[in-house]
Design an enzyme around this catalytic site. Structure first.
Site, mmCIF file in Angstrom:
data_model
loop_
_atom_site.group_PDB
_atom_site.id
_atom_site.type_symbol
_atom_site.label_atom_id
_atom_site.label_comp_id
_atom_site.label_asym_id
_atom_site.label_seq_id
_atom_site.Cartn_x
_atom_site.Cartn_y
_atom_site.Cartn_z
ATOM 1 N N GLY A 186 0.797 -1.229 0.000
ATOM 2 C CA GLY A 186 0.000 0.000 0.000
ATOM 3 C C GLY A 186 0.827 1.276 0.000
ATOM 4 N N ASP A 200 4.166 13.600 -10.761
ATOM 5 C CA ASP A 200 3.758 14.187 -9.480
ATOM 6 C C ASP A 200 4.837 15.175 -9.006
ATOM 7 O OD1 ASP A 200 2.163 14.035 -6.800
ATOM 8 O OD2 ASP A 200 4.233 13.581 -6.237
ATOM 9 N N LYS A 204 4.674 19.521 -8.593
ATOM 10 C CA LYS A 204 5.163 20.286 -7.436
ATOM 11 C C LYS A 204 6.277 21.244 -7.862
ATOM 12 C CE LYS A 204 3.948 16.290 -4.618
ATOM 13 N NZ LYS A 204 4.359 14.999 -4.107
ATOM 14 N N GLY A 301 0.258 11.673 3.172
ATOM 15 C CA GLY A 301 -0.412 11.027 4.311
ATOM 16 C C GLY A 301 -1.463 11.940 4.894
HETATM 17 N N1 HSE Z 1 1.998 10.242 -4.231
HETATM 18 C C1 HSE Z 1 2.810 11.274 -3.662
HETATM 19 C C2 HSE Z 1 4.036 10.662 -3.032
HETATM 20 C C3 HSE Z 1 2.107 12.106 -2.644
HETATM 21 O O1 HSE Z 1 4.271 9.468 -3.154
HETATM 22 O O2 HSE Z 1 4.814 11.420 -2.467
HETATM 23 C C4 HSE Z 1 1.141 13.054 -3.263
HETATM 24 O O3 HSE Z 1 1.757 13.967 -4.080
#
Ligand code: HSE
Length: 432
Positions: A186, A200, A204, A301
């Site tokens: 998970g 991702d 950012k 989280g």
């Molecule tokens: N999925 C991202 C991570 C968190 O693994 O850091 C959300 O941006």
């Protein structure tokens, strides 16, 4: 009497529930610190029956997000994605409601439009949780470092990638089995491409670059490579040379030109950034006045993200209380640097890994191809161990600084040599 500020949470998923829980559990602490009572007065979601692990009064829950937004002072958009979340955000801004969001994809894709609608409606968008989860990097960059010209930002901002790379390093296993295990545990999404292909982190990065340089970068100009091609052999060789391989966001400015890129990068192991492991995130910002700063913590989280969302909610609440819409400044489009460096023009050091036939003259041919393209070798290593089937050997080269397009020309020549098997593996090095 303490003023009550009403918050509407749109999206009752993991983050929405965490925000509600934090505001309920720590409301008293917030009230003592700020003098404000922040009430979760509406929570909107299509599913209001699933147990989210937080208890709220029945009349707080609704399936009508638009009506909920009308009835509150602050809207927390925690739906995620870039479709309905965009509609909700635009609707809230047009109602004159300040919006708090954790949605990096939405901002990276539509930030320019959303910030301009916010401006037209005299409200602001707050987005601390959109970058590096619980780490206050947006506030740090926007407010704490406001007196600095930002020289560079390095970010390890994807916990999934950092977790996978850390386990590859510690366990000596390749990417695929670790990813599979991480999915079973998970830690990684069933559909992992947003994380492992670097997008991702790029979302950012787009936000941080825009904040650092006052120009809306968006996603298009960002060079992005993920971690699928990192092998345990590369990690081990990097380690022998004193480097770790991290998925690194690099934002830097020199002579009016900005570089914005995301790719697996060799960084020195003896640095603080090099030691950010597992799911943790780290962002290093260098300002001309402050020098190096490092922000570290959990990048994802329920609780960590809620911490950042609630910090924004409190900022907005203070603005509302004191009638100061600009106490925390809006994102300002104020271009200072109009030249974004193309990836082909960057200058950096490189790690190259090749499979070659173990024959007379192979290294001489490689050196010639590199030399003809102005690339100087800093180190070259060939171990005696041969591939059992092919008899080929693995050769690793570290270069001195070179221009990317010259490196690509050299690699293309090298790949055409008869004694070079497979594609050349290329990673960039950043001597932090
Ligand atoms: N999925 C991202 C991570 C968190 O693994 O850091 C959300 O941006």
């Amino acid at each position: 009497m303490t003023k009550e500020i009403k918050v509407g949470i749109i999206g009752f998923g993991t983050v929405g529930a965490g925000v509600a829980e934090n505001l309920i559990n720590n409301g008293e602490v917030i009230e003592k610190r700020t003098g404000l009572k922040i009430i979760v007065s509406k929570i909107a979601d299509l599913d209001i029956t699933t147990d989210r692990g937080v208890t709220v009064a029945a009349d707080v829950l609704t399936t009508d997000a638009y009506k909920a937004m009308e009835e509150v002072d602050i809207v927390a958009e925690l739906v995620g994605g870039t479709t309905i979340a965009k509609d909700f955000t635009l609707a809230a801004l047009k109602l004159g409601k300040p919006v708090v969001t954790a949605n990096k994809a939405l901002l990276a894709e539509y930030g320019e439009e959303l910030f301009s609608v916010a401006e037209e409606n005299g409200v602001n968008i707050y987005y601390e949780a959109s970058v590096a989860g619980g780490i206050p990097i947006i506030k740090g960059l926007r407010e704490g470092l406001v007196s600095n010209r930002i020289e560079r930002v390095y970010g390890i901002m994807n916990g999934t990638c950092n977790y996978i790379l850390t386990r590859m390093e510690n366990e000596g296993l390749d990417f695929e089995p670790i990813l599979k295990d991480a999915q079973e545990l998970g830690y990684a999404e069933a559909e992992p491409s947003l994380d492992v292909d670097g997008f991702d982190t790029a979302h950012k990065t787009a936000i941080l670059a825009s904040l650092a340089y006052g120009e809306w970068f968006g996603m298009d100009p960002i060079y992005v490579e993920g971690i699928r091609d990192v092998s345990v052999m590369d990690i081990e060789f990097a380690k022998e040379l004193g480097y770790k391989i991290k998925l690194l966001a690099i934002i830097k400015e020199a002579n009016g030109e900005v570089e914005v890129r995301v790719h697996p990068t060799l960084i020195p192991s003896n640095t603080m950034l090099g030691n950010i492991s597992d799911v943790f995130n780290g962002v290093m910002v260098t300002g001309d006045t402050v020098d190096d700063t490092l922000f570290y913590g959990r990048g994802a989280g329920r609780e960590a993200t809620a911490s950042a969302v609630v910090a924004d909610i409190v900022d907005v609440a203070l603005n509302l209380q004191y009638g100061s819409h600009r106490r925390v400044p809006a994102f300002k489009l104020n271009p200072q640097y109009n030249k974004l460096k193309n990836i082909d023009d960057i200058e950096t050091r490189y790690y190259l890994r090749l499979q070659v036939a173990d024959k007379v003259g192979v290294v001489a041919q490689l050196s010639k191809a590199l030399g003809e393209n102005n690339i100087s070798i800093s180190s070259i290593v060939q171990k005696e161990t041969k591939d059992e089937e092919s008899g080929n050997v693995s050769l690793k080269i570290i270069t001195h600084k070179a221009i990317e397009k010259e490196l690509k020309a050299a690699v293309s020549k090298i790949e055409s040599l008869a004694d070079v098997c497979d594609k050349v593996k290329i990673f960039r090095i950043e001597d932090i």
